[in-house]
Design an enzyme around this catalytic site. Structure first.
Site, PDB file in Angstrom:
ATOM      1  CE  LYS A  91      -3.895  -2.384   0.562  1.00 18.14           C
ATOM      2  NZ  LYS A  91      -5.057  -2.394  -0.306  1.00 18.14           N
ATOM      3  CG  HIS A 148      -7.434  -9.970  -5.823  1.00 16.97           C
ATOM      4  ND1 HIS A 148      -8.597  -9.258  -5.994  1.00 16.97           N
ATOM      5  CD2 HIS A 148      -6.864  -9.499  -4.681  1.00 16.97           C
ATOM      6  CE1 HIS A 148      -8.717  -8.378  -5.008  1.00 16.97           C
ATOM      7  NE2 HIS A 148      -7.690  -8.502  -4.201  1.00 16.97           N
TER       8      HIS A 148
HETATM    9  C1  CAP Z   1      -7.088  -5.502   1.286  1.00 22.20           C
HETATM   10  C2  CAP Z   1      -7.129  -5.456  -0.223  1.00 22.20           C
HETATM   11  C3  CAP Z   1      -7.747  -6.677  -0.836  1.00 22.20           C
HETATM   12  C4  CAP Z   1      -9.163  -6.910  -0.433  1.00 22.20           C
HETATM   13  C5  CAP Z   1      -9.741  -7.996  -1.304  1.00 22.20           C
HETATM   14  C6  CAP Z   1      -7.846  -4.229  -0.711  1.00 22.20           C
HETATM   15  O1  CAP Z   1      -6.417  -4.369   1.733  1.00 22.20           O
HETATM   16  O2  CAP Z   1      -5.817  -5.387  -0.738  1.00 22.20           O
HETATM   17  O3  CAP Z   1      -7.679  -6.519  -2.248  1.00 22.20           O
HETATM   18  O4  CAP Z   1      -9.190  -7.344   0.842  1.00 22.20           O
HETATM   19  O5  CAP Z   1     -10.963  -8.321  -0.755  1.00 22.20           O
HETATM   20  O6  CAP Z   1      -7.425  -3.766  -1.777  1.00 22.20           O
HETATM   21  O7  CAP Z   1      -8.789  -3.793  -0.058  1.00 22.20           O
HETATM   22  P1  CAP Z   1      -6.490  -4.027   3.289  1.00 22.20           P
HETATM   23  P2  CAP Z   1     -11.377  -9.856  -0.673  1.00 22.20           P
HETATM   24  O8  CAP Z   1      -5.790  -5.110   4.042  1.00 22.20           O
HETATM   25  O9  CAP Z   1      -5.791  -2.703   3.418  1.00 22.20           O
HETATM   26  O10 CAP Z   1      -7.950  -3.967   3.635  1.00 22.20           O
HETATM   27  O11 CAP Z   1     -10.218 -10.534  -0.044  1.00 22.20           O
HETATM   28  O12 CAP Z   1     -12.625  -9.834   0.164  1.00 22.20           O
HETATM   29  O13 CAP Z   1     -11.596 -10.281  -2.077  1.00 22.20           O
HETATM   30 MG    MG Z   2      -6.372  -5.125  -2.740  1.00 20.01          MG
END
Ligand code: CAP
Ligand code: MG
Length: 439
Positions: free
Chosen positions: A153, A273
């Site tokens: 991030k 993903h």
């Molecule tokens: C999480 C994340 C993931 C999502 C995917 C985002 O970041 O990188 O892509 O969690 O969701 O972009 O939000 P954080 P899922 O850890 O900062 O929340 O796993 O439900 O498909």
């Molecule tokens: Mg993500």
């Protein structure tokens, strides 16, 4: 009502001929459930809205069949002769039949595929995973605990050296696994090949310092499969075997992108993903499919790991029951859905990836809920926002995991582990839903 697509006396298990599905169906005003279900069965197999004179006895034998309904719950069970699906284990084609045109039918106001069951005879035609969580853990020398990961991030916007530095910080702090965020690809400010080169240097540095092996999950999703292959091959040319996974955005890049990656690189951990899945799976959406149904398709397509939600603990929507059902449908040799018990026979397990609004305090509740240590967790905000920085966030995550492994209360263990104590103080304040899980 299309009678050729109804047989309430059918033995659906006969000779392993059928893939079984169960749908939630709400017909439009003035239509009945059985008739509407027969229209869905017709449109999703051999038929149209009218009986055609060109149908033959042979084609009729390939009709999908409504074999059970529950009018109270608006449920219909539909059996698909799996022989209609494209030979060679094509998940994309299966989905085009079962959850394709039917989503556009004006006969229904709600249509959701909730669960499915596939016979051994059918599964033998599908890939399933090749590289597994066991291979990943063996490379990482991990036993008895989950793989602890993060997502770089900010989601996008770091230059290659900055990106790699975040990876280094997490790995040096004790983290195992870093992933590209789902849209990180080949942006002009962070050219893909430069990013790979910098990550290799960062990984070597972190491994040298920690003595541990590390893994990077690179997003190879691309505008076409040729470029996806180019990206994968570049990674292979620059990284140590086993030190990389290939992330594919399975919903936006597509099911065939996942299967192509699985078939091009059977030795590589394929990371599915599911960005975009909410349009199909959210409970508010009457049209679509459930998380367990989608996850079963991910396993069939050969994903080594797939995001399956955080069992109601993190930031994304998704119920605890549904996410845990999905995690088990992904991983276990025999999984129990809401309507079917699936034996996976030749299909290896896909590991659940728990991600989305998690932080070190929330590792335990998920680990306790999912009932296996064969999962990967990836925490982005929940690591890189740590007051001590990324390395401290990684250390807090490792400490939270050790506390869980040793059965020590987090608050107890934190007394002499400052990164964890800081994490507890910070996340219980900044992420309100954290507090209720703190023991
Ligand atoms: C999480 C994340 C993931 C999502 C995917 C985002 O970041 O990188 O892509 O969690 O969701 O972009 O939000 P954080 P899922 O850890 O900062 O929340 O796993 O439900 O498909
Ligand atoms: Mg993500």
């Amino acid at each position: 009502m299309q009678k050729n697509y109804i047989n309430l006396d059918l033995d659906p298990l006969v000779g392993g001929k059928y893939m079984l599905t169960v749908f939630h169906i709400v017909p439009k005003e003035g239509h009945d459930l059985l008739g509407t279900a027969s229209e869905v069965a017709s449109e999703s197999s051999t038929g149209s809205n009218l009986r055609v004179g060109t149908a033959t006895d042979f084609s009729d034998d390939l009709n999908a069949i409504v074999y059970k309904i529950d009018e109270e719950k608006n449920l219909a069970w539909i059996a698909y002769p799996w022989r209609i699906f494209d030979r060679g284990g094509n998940v994309q084609n299966l989905l085009t039949f079962v959850v394709g045109n039917v989503f556009g039918m004006s006969d229904v106001v709600a249509l959701k595929a909730l669960d499915c069951w596939m016979p051994k005879e059918m599964l033998e035609h599908y890939d399933g995973p090749s590289s597994t969580i066991q291979d990943l853990k063996k490379y990482l020398n991990i036993d008895g605990r989950p793989v602890l990961g993060t997502i770089v991030k900010p989601k996008i916007g770091l230059k290659a050296k900055e990106f790699a530095e975040v990876c280094y910080q997490f790995w040096s702090g004790g983290g195992d696994f870093v992933k590209f965020d789902e849209p990180q690809a080949d942006q002009d400010f962070c050219p893909f090949n430069d990013c790979v080169d910098e990550i290799r240097l960062a990984m070597d540095r972190a491994e040298e310092e920690t003595g541990d092996t590390k893994v990077m999950s690179f997003n190879i999703s691309a505008p076409d499969f040729m470029m996806m292959q180019e990206r994968g091959e570049y990674i292979k040319s620059k990284m140590k075997p086993g030190s990389y996974a290939f992330l594919v955005d399975g919903i936006t890049a597509g099911w065939s992108a996942v299967q192509t990656a699985r078939r091009l690189w059977p030795e590589v951990f394929i990371h599915f993903h599911r960005a975009g899945h909410g349009a199909f799976t959210r409970k508010e959406n009457p049209i679509g499919f459930s998380v367990p149904f989608m996850t079963m398709m991910g396993r069939l397509s050969g994903a080594s790991g797939m995001h399956t939600g955080t069992a109601g603990i993190g930031k994304m929507s998704g119920s605890k029951k549904e996410d845990i059902t999905a995690a088990h449908a992904a991983l276990f040799p025999e999984s129990e859905g809401d309507y079917f018990k699936q034996e996976w026979h030749n299909i290896k397990g896909t590991c659940p990836i728990a991600s989305g609004g998690l932080n070190p305090v929330l590792l335990k509740p998920y680990a306790d809920a999912v009932g296996t240590t064969d999962f990967i967790t990836t925490m982005g905000g929940g690591v890189h926002s740590h007051p001590g920085g990324t390395a401290a966030g990684a250390a807090a995550l490792r400490q939270a995991c050790t506390a869980w492994e040793e059965g020590i209360k987090l608050t107890e263990y934190a007394k002499d582990h400052e990164e964890l104590q800081t994490a507890i103080d910070f996340y219980t304040e900044k992420v309100p839903y954290t507090k209720k899980y703190l023991e």
